[in-house]
Motif scaffolding. Sequence first.
Motif, PDB file in Angstrom:
ATOM      1  N   ILE A 252      13.530   6.925  -2.345  1.00  0.00           N
ATOM      2  CA  ILE A 252      12.982   8.083  -1.637  1.00  0.00           C
ATOM      3  C   ILE A 252      13.723   8.269  -0.319  1.00  0.00           C
ATOM      4  CG2 ILE A 252      10.927   9.026  -0.516  1.00  0.00           C
ATOM      5  CD1 ILE A 252       9.243   7.575  -2.628  1.00  0.00           C
ATOM      6  N   ARG A 253      14.215   9.480  -0.103  1.00  0.00           N
ATOM      7  CA  ARG A 253      14.950   9.818   1.106  1.00  0.00           C
ATOM      8  C   ARG A 253      14.354  11.089   1.717  1.00  0.00           C
ATOM      9  NH1 ARG A 253      16.555   5.470   0.215  1.00  0.00           N
ATOM     10  NH2 ARG A 253      18.700   4.682   0.051  1.00  0.00           N
ATOM     11  N   THR A 254      13.253  10.940   2.394  1.00  0.00           N
ATOM     12  CA  THR A 254      12.612  12.083   3.032  1.00  0.00           C
ATOM     13  C   THR A 254      11.782  11.572   4.198  1.00  0.00           C
ATOM     14  OG1 THR A 254      11.288  14.078   2.582  1.00  0.00           O
ATOM     15  CG2 THR A 254      10.492  12.013   1.646  1.00  0.00           C
ATOM     16  N   PRO A 255      11.607  12.367   5.251  1.00  0.00           N
ATOM     17  CA  PRO A 255      10.758  11.927   6.364  1.00  0.00           C
ATOM     18  C   PRO A 255       9.368  11.537   5.870  1.00  0.00           C
ATOM     19  CG  PRO A 255      11.954  13.917   6.954  1.00  0.00           C
ATOM     20  CD  PRO A 255      12.193  13.695   5.483  1.00  0.00           C
ATOM     21  N   THR A 256       8.889  10.389   6.326  1.00  0.00           N
ATOM     22  CA  THR A 256       7.641   9.839   5.797  1.00  0.00           C
ATOM     23  C   THR A 256       6.802   9.225   6.907  1.00  0.00           C
ATOM     24  OG1 THR A 256       8.667   9.325   3.656  1.00  0.00           O
ATOM     25  CG2 THR A 256       6.642   8.151   4.200  1.00  0.00           C
ATOM     26  N   VAL A 257       5.507   9.520   6.890  1.00  0.00           N
ATOM     27  CA  VAL A 257       4.542   8.871   7.778  1.00  0.00           C
ATOM     28  C   VAL A 257       3.395   8.343   6.937  1.00  0.00           C
ATOM     29  CG1 VAL A 257       2.867   9.184   9.640  1.00  0.00           C
ATOM     30  CG2 VAL A 257       5.113  10.255   9.814  1.00  0.00           C
ATOM     31  N   ILE A 258       2.955   7.135   7.249  1.00  0.00           N
ATOM     32  CA  ILE A 258       1.846   6.495   6.545  1.00  0.00           C
ATOM     33  C   ILE A 258       0.755   6.190   7.562  1.00  0.00           C
ATOM     34  CG2 ILE A 258       1.161   4.543   5.094  1.00  0.00           C
ATOM     35  CD1 ILE A 258       4.520   4.263   5.043  1.00  0.00           C
ATOM     36  N   ILE A 259      -0.460   6.665   7.306  1.00  0.00           N
ATOM     37  CA  ILE A 259      -1.597   6.382   8.189  1.00  0.00           C
ATOM     38  C   ILE A 259      -2.591   5.514   7.438  1.00  0.00           C
ATOM     39  CG2 ILE A 259      -3.534   7.375   9.473  1.00  0.00           C
ATOM     40  CD1 ILE A 259      -1.860   9.870   9.904  1.00  0.00           C
ATOM     41  N   THR A 260      -2.964   4.409   8.039  1.00  0.00           N
ATOM     42  CA  THR A 260      -3.863   3.475   7.365  1.00  0.00           C
ATOM     43  C   THR A 260      -4.789   2.816   8.374  1.00  0.00           C
ATOM     44  OG1 THR A 260      -3.884   1.757   5.661  1.00  0.00           O
ATOM     45  CG2 THR A 260      -2.457   1.376   7.552  1.00  0.00           C
ATOM     46  N   GLY A 261      -5.931   2.344   7.900  1.00  0.00           N
ATOM     47  CA  GLY A 261      -6.903   1.691   8.767  1.00  0.00           C
ATOM     48  C   GLY A 261      -6.982   0.202   8.516  1.00  0.00           C
ATOM     49  N   ASP A 262      -7.274  -0.555   9.553  1.00  0.00           N
ATOM     50  CA  ASP A 262      -7.379  -2.008   9.386  1.00  0.00           C
ATOM     51  C   ASP A 262      -8.734  -2.429   8.833  1.00  0.00           C
ATOM     52  OD1 ASP A 262      -9.128  -1.733  11.517  1.00  0.00           O
ATOM     53  OD2 ASP A 262      -8.136  -3.208  12.798  1.00  0.00           O
ATOM     54  N   SER A 263      -9.628  -1.456   8.625  1.00  0.00           N
ATOM     55  CA  SER A 263     -10.962  -1.762   8.094  1.00  0.00           C
ATOM     56  C   SER A 263     -11.217  -1.069   6.759  1.00  0.00           C
ATOM     57  CB  SER A 263     -12.036  -1.351   9.112  1.00  0.00           C
ATOM     58  OG  SER A 263     -11.867  -2.037  10.331  1.00  0.00           O
ATOM     59  N   ASP A 264     -10.145  -0.758   6.053  1.00  0.00           N
ATOM     60  CA  ASP A 264     -10.239  -0.105   4.748  1.00  0.00           C
ATOM     61  C   ASP A 264     -10.708  -1.112   3.709  1.00  0.00           C
ATOM     62  OD1 ASP A 264      -9.828   1.224   2.332  1.00  0.00           O
ATOM     63  OD2 ASP A 264      -7.980   2.182   2.996  1.00  0.00           O
ATOM     64  N   SER A 265     -11.879  -0.873   3.123  1.00  0.00           N
ATOM     65  CA  SER A 265     -12.422  -1.790   2.121  1.00  0.00           C
ATOM     66  C   SER A 265     -12.140  -1.342   0.696  1.00  0.00           C
ATOM     67  CB  SER A 265     -13.939  -1.939   2.314  1.00  0.00           C
ATOM     68  OG  SER A 265     -14.588  -0.694   2.111  1.00  0.00           O
ATOM     69  N   VAL A 266     -11.431  -0.215   0.529  1.00  0.00           N
ATOM     70  CA  VAL A 266     -11.161   0.321  -0.798  1.00  0.00           C
ATOM     71  C   VAL A 266      -9.796  -0.113  -1.307  1.00  0.00           C
ATOM     72  CG1 VAL A 266     -10.936   2.433  -2.176  1.00  0.00           C
ATOM     73  CG2 VAL A 266     -12.681   2.283  -0.378  1.00  0.00           C
ATOM     74  N   VAL A 267      -8.769   0.032  -0.467  1.00  0.00           N
ATOM     75  CA  VAL A 267      -7.432  -0.437  -0.827  1.00  0.00           C
ATOM     76  C   VAL A 267      -6.967  -1.462   0.200  1.00  0.00           C
ATOM     77  CG1 VAL A 267      -6.831   1.747  -1.938  1.00  0.00           C
ATOM     78  CG2 VAL A 267      -6.202   1.364   0.444  1.00  0.00           C
ATOM     79  N   LEU A 268      -6.076  -2.339  -0.204  1.00  0.00           N
ATOM     80  CA  LEU A 268      -5.554  -3.374   0.681  1.00  0.00           C
ATOM     81  C   LEU A 268      -4.346  -2.803   1.426  1.00  0.00           C
ATOM     82  CD1 LEU A 268      -5.774  -6.360  -1.824  1.00  0.00           C
ATOM     83  CD2 LEU A 268      -7.351  -5.826   0.051  1.00  0.00           C
ATOM     84  N   ALA A 269      -4.591  -2.401   2.657  1.00  0.00           N
ATOM     85  CA  ALA A 269      -3.557  -1.699   3.414  1.00  0.00           C
ATOM     86  C   ALA A 269      -2.302  -2.545   3.608  1.00  0.00           C
ATOM     87  CB  ALA A 269      -4.115  -1.267   4.770  1.00  0.00           C
ATOM     88  N   HIS A 270      -2.458  -3.863   3.738  1.00  0.00           N
ATOM     89  CA  HIS A 270      -1.274  -4.701   3.965  1.00  0.00           C
ATOM     90  C   HIS A 270      -0.392  -4.773   2.716  1.00  0.00           C
ATOM     91  CE1 HIS A 270      -3.967  -7.642   2.039  1.00  0.00           C
ATOM     92  NE2 HIS A 270      -2.890  -8.318   1.716  1.00  0.00           N
ATOM     93  N   ILE A 271      -0.939  -4.384   1.565  1.00  0.00           N
ATOM     94  CA  ILE A 271      -0.133  -4.327   0.341  1.00  0.00           C
ATOM     95  C   ILE A 271       0.462  -2.928   0.165  1.00  0.00           C
ATOM     96  CG2 ILE A 271      -0.230  -4.353  -2.190  1.00  0.00           C
ATOM     97  CD1 ILE A 271      -2.195  -6.649  -2.010  1.00  0.00           C
ATOM     98  N   HIS A 272      -0.374  -1.915   0.199  1.00  0.00           N
ATOM     99  CA  HIS A 272       0.070  -0.557  -0.120  1.00  0.00           C
ATOM    100  C   HIS A 272       0.823   0.090   1.043  1.00  0.00           C
ATOM    101  CE1 HIS A 272      -2.374  -0.710  -3.776  1.00  0.00           C
ATOM    102  NE2 HIS A 272      -3.330  -1.235  -3.030  1.00  0.00           N
ATOM    103  N   SER A 273       0.175   0.204   2.181  1.00  0.00           N
ATOM    104  CA  SER A 273       0.806   0.899   3.308  1.00  0.00           C
ATOM    105  C   SER A 273       2.003   0.131   3.840  1.00  0.00           C
ATOM    106  CB  SER A 273      -0.235   1.131   4.414  1.00  0.00           C
ATOM    107  OG  SER A 273      -1.236   2.032   3.989  1.00  0.00           O
ATOM    108  N   GLU A 274       1.850  -1.167   4.009  1.00  0.00           N
ATOM    109  CA  GLU A 274       2.991  -1.956   4.472  1.00  0.00           C
ATOM    110  C   GLU A 274       4.098  -1.965   3.420  1.00  0.00           C
ATOM    111  OE1 GLU A 274       1.831  -5.842   5.766  1.00  0.00           O
ATOM    112  OE2 GLU A 274       0.969  -5.094   7.638  1.00  0.00           O
ATOM    113  N   GLY A 275       3.705  -1.923   2.151  1.00  0.00           N
ATOM    114  CA  GLY A 275       4.708  -1.871   1.090  1.00  0.00           C
ATOM    115  C   GLY A 275       5.526  -0.598   1.152  1.00  0.00           C
ATOM    116  N   LEU A 276       4.860   0.536   1.388  1.00  0.00           N
ATOM    117  CA  LEU A 276       5.581   1.804   1.505  1.00  0.00           C
ATOM    118  C   LEU A 276       6.508   1.803   2.716  1.00  0.00           C
ATOM    119  CD1 LEU A 276       2.874   4.503   0.682  1.00  0.00           C
ATOM    120  CD2 LEU A 276       4.961   4.051  -0.614  1.00  0.00           C
ATOM    121  N   ALA A 277       5.999   1.286   3.839  1.00  0.00           N
ATOM    122  CA  ALA A 277       6.813   1.244   5.049  1.00  0.00           C
ATOM    123  C   ALA A 277       8.051   0.373   4.845  1.00  0.00           C
ATOM    124  CB  ALA A 277       5.980   0.728   6.218  1.00  0.00           C
ATOM    125  N   ARG A 278       7.903  -0.664   4.063  1.00  0.00           N
ATOM    126  CA  ARG A 278       9.036  -1.545   3.747  1.00  0.00           C
ATOM    127  C   ARG A 278      10.011  -0.871   2.789  1.00  0.00           C
ATOM    128  NH1 ARG A 278       6.361  -5.163   0.683  1.00  0.00           N
ATOM    129  NH2 ARG A 278       6.914  -3.901  -1.144  1.00  0.00           N
TER     130      ARG A 278
END
Length: 337
Positions: A252-278
């Motif tokens: 993927i080569r396009t401008p990207t922003v990811i917004i996530t919360g540290d208290s999200d109980s539905v998805v594991l932000a350190h897996i999904h959001s951090e994964g996308l940022a990586r």
Amino acid sequence: MLITLTLIALLVAGLVVWTKLKTREIEARYPPAGEMIDVGGYKLHAVHVPRPADADLPALVFIHGASGNLLDQSVPFRPKLEGRAEMLFIDRPGHGWSERGGAANATPDGQANAIAAAMKTKGITSAIIIGHSFGGAIAASFALAHPEMTSGLVFLAPATHSWPGGIAWYYDLTRLPVIGPLFANTLALPAGLTRLESGSACVFAPNPKPDDYITSTAPALVLRPGAFRNNAIDVANLKPYVSRVAPRYSEIRTPTVIITGDSDSVVLAHIHSEGLARDIEGAELVWIRNLGHKPDHVTTDLAVRAIEKVAGYDVDLETAAEMAEASLAADDAGCPS
């Protein structure tokens, strides 16, 4: 034994009839809000906001998450962005008022293609794609399949990577042949209605659920048998799908922003959001303290700033994030049992 079987048959028949009647009631309460767009043999329901003469943003396409419909995104975002951009809010295939289409729509790539077809029908050649939760997997798939139509990506509490563990039992049950349709046509709706308020509160926690959330965004639509089963199939297919596709996110080569919360109980932000940022080169990850799974509703202004940033505006997202955090610092809404 015969009496017992007869009673069971009568109970099942009664639940089927009740479900049909309640489904009609829900549909009458929450009728289609937009238009039906033919995407090649089936139709998607969408609300299209034409490009205003003085637009300062590119076209915006919003993709809702699991158990939702287009109202979940149009309610918070349309008032904030009206007059600034052409917008397309879509019921994903088999959700809200959209038809399901073929078997390809059981995975995010098929749904991404359906959304691309709807965009083309409305004359939208490219857009910033905004995906919440499950919609994040579709947004990523859209960027992979249609890079020329993707001018930017904004992910809100996305679900995009494989995770440890499984899914809720009722998803696994509902996707099964025979048993799944039986469950969806008998027990799912009455059981779901008892959990509508509390379940929605848990999705928002620790942030308070807006008082009018249930009436304004119509989550009851997912409890209808067809939509309930489509939702279950989508969720059941997500983990194997993202396990296969996530290694391609680096394309993927396009401008990207990811917004996530540290208290999200539905998805594991350190897996999904951090994964996308990586995985996506140049992606900006915005962590918000004390934010749950609903940045679309809880931190809408921050999401709008993210859209502006992706559109090329000089936006200080760090300062915007600090302001959002300050507004949430005292939130302590719980998840009802």
